[in-house]
Write a protein that holds these residues in place. Structure first.
Motif, PDB file in Angstrom:
ATOM      1  N   PHE A   6      -8.883   7.161  -7.052  1.00 13.79           N
ATOM      2  CA  PHE A   6      -9.502   7.373  -5.747  1.00 13.79           C
ATOM      3  C   PHE A   6      -8.713   6.635  -4.661  1.00 13.79           C
ATOM      4  N   THR A   7      -8.358   5.389  -4.932  1.00 15.64           N
ATOM      5  CA  THR A   7      -7.583   4.590  -3.980  1.00 15.64           C
ATOM      6  C   THR A   7      -6.196   5.199  -3.782  1.00 15.64           C
ATOM      7  N   ASP A   8      -5.574   5.600  -4.869  1.00 16.71           N
ATOM      8  CA  ASP A   8      -4.255   6.234  -4.812  1.00 16.71           C
ATOM      9  C   ASP A   8      -4.300   7.465  -3.912  1.00 16.71           C
ATOM     10  N   PHE A   9      -5.260   8.341  -4.152  1.00 20.85           N
ATOM     11  CA  PHE A   9      -5.360   9.574  -3.361  1.00 20.85           C
ATOM     12  C   PHE A   9      -5.717   9.265  -1.904  1.00 20.85           C
ATOM     13  N   GLY A  10      -6.596   8.303  -1.703  1.00 14.51           N
ATOM     14  CA  GLY A  10      -6.965   7.924  -0.337  1.00 14.51           C
ATOM     15  C   GLY A  10      -5.776   7.423   0.452  1.00 14.51           C
ATOM     16  N   MET A  11      -4.958   6.581  -0.174  1.00 13.15           N
ATOM     17  CA  MET A  11      -3.773   6.074   0.508  1.00 13.15           C
ATOM     18  C   MET A  11      -2.765   7.190   0.775  1.00 13.15           C
ATOM     19  N   ARG A  12      -2.613   8.103  -0.180  1.00 15.44           N
ATOM     20  CA  ARG A  12      -1.698   9.240   0.031  1.00 15.44           C
ATOM     21  C   ARG A  12      -2.132  10.060   1.237  1.00 15.44           C
ATOM     22  N   VAL A  13      -3.426  10.328   1.340  1.00 18.27           N
ATOM     23  CA  VAL A  13      -3.948  11.110   2.469  1.00 18.27           C
ATOM     24  C   VAL A  13      -3.674  10.376   3.782  1.00 18.27           C
ATOM     25  N   LEU A  14      -3.968   9.090   3.828  1.00 17.80           N
ATOM     26  CA  LEU A  14      -3.768   8.326   5.060  1.00 17.80           C
ATOM     27  C   LEU A  14      -2.297   8.251   5.453  1.00 17.80           C
TER      28      LEU A  14
END
Length: 141
Positions: A6-14
């Motif tokens: 979740f954190t990985d994907f969130g950072m990628r999006v940001l």
């Protein structure tokens, strides 16, 4: 320590949104395609980011997803801590029986200090510091 997906994907999006031009937006479908991530999983990430005012979402013909000003002002360590959504300690001495007396074992304290140091280092950086010269070429492919 390992960050969750979740954190990985969130950072990628940001990071992706940080690289878009100021008046440019993206969509869930575009993000899912670019990152090869399940759209259903990405919906949860985008909803979380939106609920925490890190991104703006707008439905309709002229809609899309854009980065919010708040995301640009939060240090990376604080973003990671928010995305991790886990207030539990890195090591849980109560999860399984342990042979070491809890009042004498310092492993839990050491891991917590390490996690705080990790966040402190990351808090020296912001999303703008993660800009890549060639990422705009990758985004526009």
């Amino acid at each position: 320590m390992k960050l969750n997906h979740f954190t990985d994907f969130g950072m990628r999006v940001l990071i992706y949104l940080e690289h878009l031009d100021e008046n440019e937006s993206t969509s869930l479908d575009e993000l899912a395609e670019k990152f090869k991530i399940s759209r259903n999983h990405l919906i949860k990430v985008v909803q979380f980011l939106s609920n925490n005012n890190l991104i703006n979402t707008k439905r309709g013909k002229n809609g899309g997803i854009t980065i919010a000003h708040k995301a640009k002002t939060i240090p990376i360590g604080d973003l990671i801590h928010l995305l991790e959504q886990d207030e539990s300690p890195i090591i849980d001495c109560q999860a399984k029986a342990c042979i070491f007396p809890s009042q004498k074992c310092q492993l839990k304290q050491l891991f917590n200090l390490g996690y705080q140091a990790f966040l402190k280092v990351l808090n020296n950086y912001y999303l703008k510091d993660l800009r890549f010269e060639n990422l705009n070429q990758i985004i526009n492919q």
